[in-house]
Design a protein around this motif. Structure first.
Motif, PDB file in Angstrom:
ATOM      1  N   PHE A   1       0.830  -1.206   0.000  1.00 50.98           N
ATOM      2  CA  PHE A   1       0.000   0.000   0.000  1.00 50.98           C
ATOM      3  C   PHE A   1       0.866   1.259   0.000  1.00 50.98           C
ATOM      4  N   ARG A   2       1.863   1.283   0.847  1.00 50.63           N
ATOM      5  CA  ARG A   2       2.718   2.472   0.968  1.00 50.63           C
ATOM      6  C   ARG A   2       3.498   2.743  -0.316  1.00 50.63           C
ATOM      7  N   ASP A   3       4.027   1.685  -0.932  1.00 47.64           N
ATOM      8  CA  ASP A   3       4.923   1.853  -2.074  1.00 47.64           C
ATOM      9  C   ASP A   3       4.228   1.896  -3.426  1.00 47.64           C
ATOM     10  N   ALA A   4       3.071   1.256  -3.547  1.00 52.08           N
ATOM     11  CA  ALA A   4       2.496   1.079  -4.882  1.00 52.08           C
ATOM     12  C   ALA A   4       1.062   1.569  -5.041  1.00 52.08           C
ATOM     13  N   LEU A   5       0.397   1.892  -3.959  1.00 48.13           N
ATOM     14  CA  LEU A   5      -1.011   2.268  -4.049  1.00 48.13           C
ATOM     15  C   LEU A   5      -1.164   3.657  -4.652  1.00 48.13           C
ATOM     16  N   ARG A   6      -2.013   3.746  -5.670  1.00 46.50           N
ATOM     17  CA  ARG A   6      -2.252   5.013  -6.354  1.00 46.50           C
ATOM     18  C   ARG A   6      -3.678   5.512  -6.174  1.00 46.50           C
ATOM     19  N   GLY A   7      -4.560   4.636  -5.690  1.00 46.59           N
ATOM     20  CA  GLY A   7      -5.944   5.032  -5.464  1.00 46.59           C
ATOM     21  C   GLY A   7      -6.727   3.915  -4.811  1.00 46.59           C
ATOM     22  N   VAL A   8      -7.804   4.303  -4.122  1.00 47.99           N
ATOM     23  CA  VAL A   8      -8.675   3.354  -3.417  1.00 47.99           C
ATOM     24  C   VAL A   8     -10.111   3.713  -3.746  1.00 47.99           C
ATOM     25  N   ASP A   9     -10.872   2.721  -4.198  1.00 49.87           N
ATOM     26  CA  ASP A   9     -12.306   2.896  -4.454  1.00 49.87           C
ATOM     27  C   ASP A   9     -13.063   1.801  -3.722  1.00 49.87           C
ATOM     28  N   ARG A  10     -14.032   2.199  -2.922  1.00 51.34           N
ATOM     29  CA  ARG A  10     -14.899   1.218  -2.280  1.00 51.34           C
ATOM     30  C   ARG A  10     -16.161   1.155  -3.136  1.00 51.34           C
ATOM     31  N   LEU A  11     -16.253   0.151  -3.987  1.00 50.26           N
ATOM     32  CA  LEU A  11     -17.345   0.057  -4.948  1.00 50.26           C
ATOM     33  C   LEU A  11     -18.647  -0.391  -4.305  1.00 50.26           C
ATOM     34  N   THR A  12     -18.551  -1.319  -3.365  1.00 51.12           N
ATOM     35  CA  THR A  12     -19.696  -1.747  -2.555  1.00 51.12           C
ATOM     36  C   THR A  12     -19.139  -2.152  -1.188  1.00 51.12           C
ATOM     37  N   ASP A  13     -20.001  -2.516  -0.276  1.00 49.15           N
ATOM     38  CA  ASP A  13     -19.504  -2.936   1.041  1.00 49.15           C
ATOM     39  C   ASP A  13     -18.660  -4.207   0.940  1.00 49.15           C
ATOM     40  N   ARG A  14     -18.853  -4.987  -0.123  1.00 49.13           N
ATOM     41  CA  ARG A  14     -18.137  -6.249  -0.294  1.00 49.13           C
ATOM     42  C   ARG A  14     -17.066  -6.198  -1.376  1.00 49.13           C
ATOM     43  N   HIS A  15     -16.818  -5.017  -1.940  1.00 46.98           N
ATOM     44  CA  HIS A  15     -15.894  -4.902  -3.077  1.00 46.98           C
ATOM     45  C   HIS A  15     -15.016  -3.655  -2.937  1.00 46.98           C
ATOM     46  N   LEU A  16     -13.720  -3.910  -2.862  1.00 49.26           N
ATOM     47  CA  LEU A  16     -12.719  -2.853  -2.764  1.00 49.26           C
ATOM     48  C   LEU A  16     -11.846  -2.908  -4.005  1.00 49.26           C
ATOM     49  N   ARG A  17     -11.579  -1.758  -4.603  1.00 50.39           N
ATOM     50  CA  ARG A  17     -10.681  -1.690  -5.759  1.00 50.39           C
ATOM     51  C   ARG A  17      -9.486  -0.820  -5.404  1.00 50.39           C
ATOM     52  N   LEU A  18      -8.303  -1.398  -5.606  1.00 48.66           N
ATOM     53  CA  LEU A  18      -7.061  -0.690  -5.369  1.00 48.66           C
ATOM     54  C   LEU A  18      -6.373  -0.460  -6.702  1.00 48.66           C
ATOM     55  N   HIS A  19      -5.924   0.750  -6.933  1.00 52.60           N
ATOM     56  CA  HIS A  19      -5.165   1.091  -8.135  1.00 52.60           C
ATOM     57  C   HIS A  19      -3.700   1.083  -7.735  1.00 52.60           C
ATOM     58  N   LEU A  20      -2.903   0.281  -8.458  1.00 49.32           N
ATOM     59  CA  LEU A  20      -1.508   0.064  -8.084  1.00 49.32           C
ATOM     60  C   LEU A  20      -0.552   0.505  -9.185  1.00 49.32           C
ATOM     61  N   ASP A  21       0.638   0.845  -8.790  1.00 53.39           N
ATOM     62  CA  ASP A  21       1.709   1.114  -9.734  1.00 53.39           C
ATOM     63  C   ASP A  21       1.992  -0.176 -10.501  1.00 53.39           C
TER      64      ASP A  21
END
Length: 110
Positions: free
Chosen positions: A30-50
């Motif tokens: 998360f610290r080194d590569a995370l570029r964004g966080v989207d919580r699409l639903t309560d059961r679905h998380l989307r992470l944008h990574l390098d």
């Protein structure tokens, strides 16, 4: 980030002594590569990574899937867009996803 692991469910088969190390691996990703966080639903998380994090992310989610089978991970680069990691959980595991989202958001804010 807090070292309180009380949110880790009993369904996790990772030995208790190894859990802090695994959390540290997620925190590093998360610290080194995370570029964004989207919580699409309560059961679905989307992470944008390098894009450079793909090998490390693939390794980490493979190992996490082996001990916490309730997670569904999908690492993809759809339509030549940046790398994204979709994480889904069943309704009974929303609290685990909440905690992971909190860690990601906290790491991104550093």
């Amino acid at each position: 980030m807090s070292d309180d692991h009380s949110w880790v469910p009993d369904a996790c088969t990772l030995p208790t002594a190894e859990r802090p190390l695994r959390l540290a691996e997620f925190d590093t990703l998360f610290r080194d590569a995370l570029r964004g966080v989207d919580r699409l639903t309560d059961r679905h998380l989307r992470l944008h990574l390098d894009d450079a994090a793909e090998p490390a992310a693939r390794d980490l989610i493979a190992r996490e899937s082996a001990c916490c089978s309730f997670f569904t991970f999908d690492l993809a680069r759809p339509d030549d867009s940046p790398l994204r990691l979709d994480i889904r959980v069943p309704g009974a595991r929303v609290a685990v996803l909440d905690a992971l989202a909190l860690r990601a958001t906290a790491a991104r804010g550093r």
